[in-house]
Write a protein that holds these residues in place. Sequence first.
Motif, short mmCIF file in Angstrom:
data_model
loop_
_atom_site.label_atom_id
_atom_site.label_comp_id
_atom_site.label_asym_id
_atom_site.label_seq_id
_atom_site.Cartn_x
_atom_site.Cartn_y
_atom_site.Cartn_z
N VAL A 75 -11.12 15.62 -13.01
CA VAL A 75 -10.37 15.15 -11.84
C VAL A 75 -9.15 16.02 -11.62
O VAL A 75 -8.45 16.38 -12.56
N SER A 89 -8.33 11.97 -15.50
CA SER A 89 -9.64 11.88 -16.11
C SER A 89 -10.32 13.24 -16.12
O SER A 89 -9.95 14.13 -15.36
N SER A 90 -11.35 13.36 -16.95
CA SER A 90 -12.06 14.63 -17.07
C SER A 90 -12.63 15.06 -15.73
O SER A 90 -13.31 14.28 -15.05
N ASP A 117 -13.76 19.11 -19.80
CA ASP A 117 -14.59 18.18 -20.59
C ASP A 117 -14.13 18.11 -22.04
O ASP A 117 -14.30 17.10 -22.72
N ALA A 156 -3.15 10.17 -20.14
CA ALA A 156 -4.17 9.16 -19.87
C ALA A 156 -4.33 8.88 -18.37
O ALA A 156 -5.28 8.21 -17.96
N SER A 157 -3.39 9.38 -17.57
CA SER A 157 -3.45 9.08 -16.13
C SER A 157 -4.37 10.02 -15.37
O SER A 157 -4.58 9.86 -14.17
#
Length: 237
Positions: free
Chosen positions: A42, A39-40, A61, A36-37
């Motif tokens: 990144v 992001s798509s 994605d 969760a740390s």
Amino acid sequence: LFAPTNAAFEAASLAPSDISSAQIFAHVSNKEISSASVSSGVVKYAFSATYGAPFKFTVEDSGIIAANNATVLVADIPASNGVIHIIDAVLSSCKPLSEVAAENGLTAYLSAIEANPSFLDLISEAGPPKTLFVPTNDAFAAVPGLADLDQDLLLEKHTVGNKLKYQNLLITADTRINTLADEFLTVDGRTGDVLVTPTVAGGPSTVITAELAPFAGHYLEDVGLFTCADVIHVVDK
């Protein structure tokens, strides 16, 4: 902890007896990183316990997470002291300097270090991470009478006894830096390029590839590992 599957070890032709402590620690981050740390799209960096070997994380994605050369198959398995991610490949630990040079086509520099094992012994000594300014093959070829020069001394002239990151060099202004040859280089980043003087060929040398790759530098006897925090900058003279 990034834990390769049994199949990953088999694909890498690694038996338990073949696995070094450096390879083990290359799978351990110095901080907890949950899926969760990131992001798509990144890209994030953390560092392994192998004293600076980089982890590069990307998230597609589709939600598939990649860590360096491996894909995360099962994420976020809780452990008492962190989190475990199961991956489909064995991560690479930092490589020997000779291997980094060979992979990047720096064959003239590779020949020089292979012919001068005392230099490799020198940079393997305990101490802070080191910085190498590695000339291109064309740079070596442009020096007349290169074979007549003291090769060991020449290599030391291109090596600094501490870590110099490129972003820090860009803000230098005629800064003198001591080399392992106990001579000074002058570094200037005010033009937007990092210029290094003096050079054998005359004029400044320009850093054309910054922070090429971490490599297995000096050995840390207290933990039995090679560092991966040493820096290579490729220069054109």
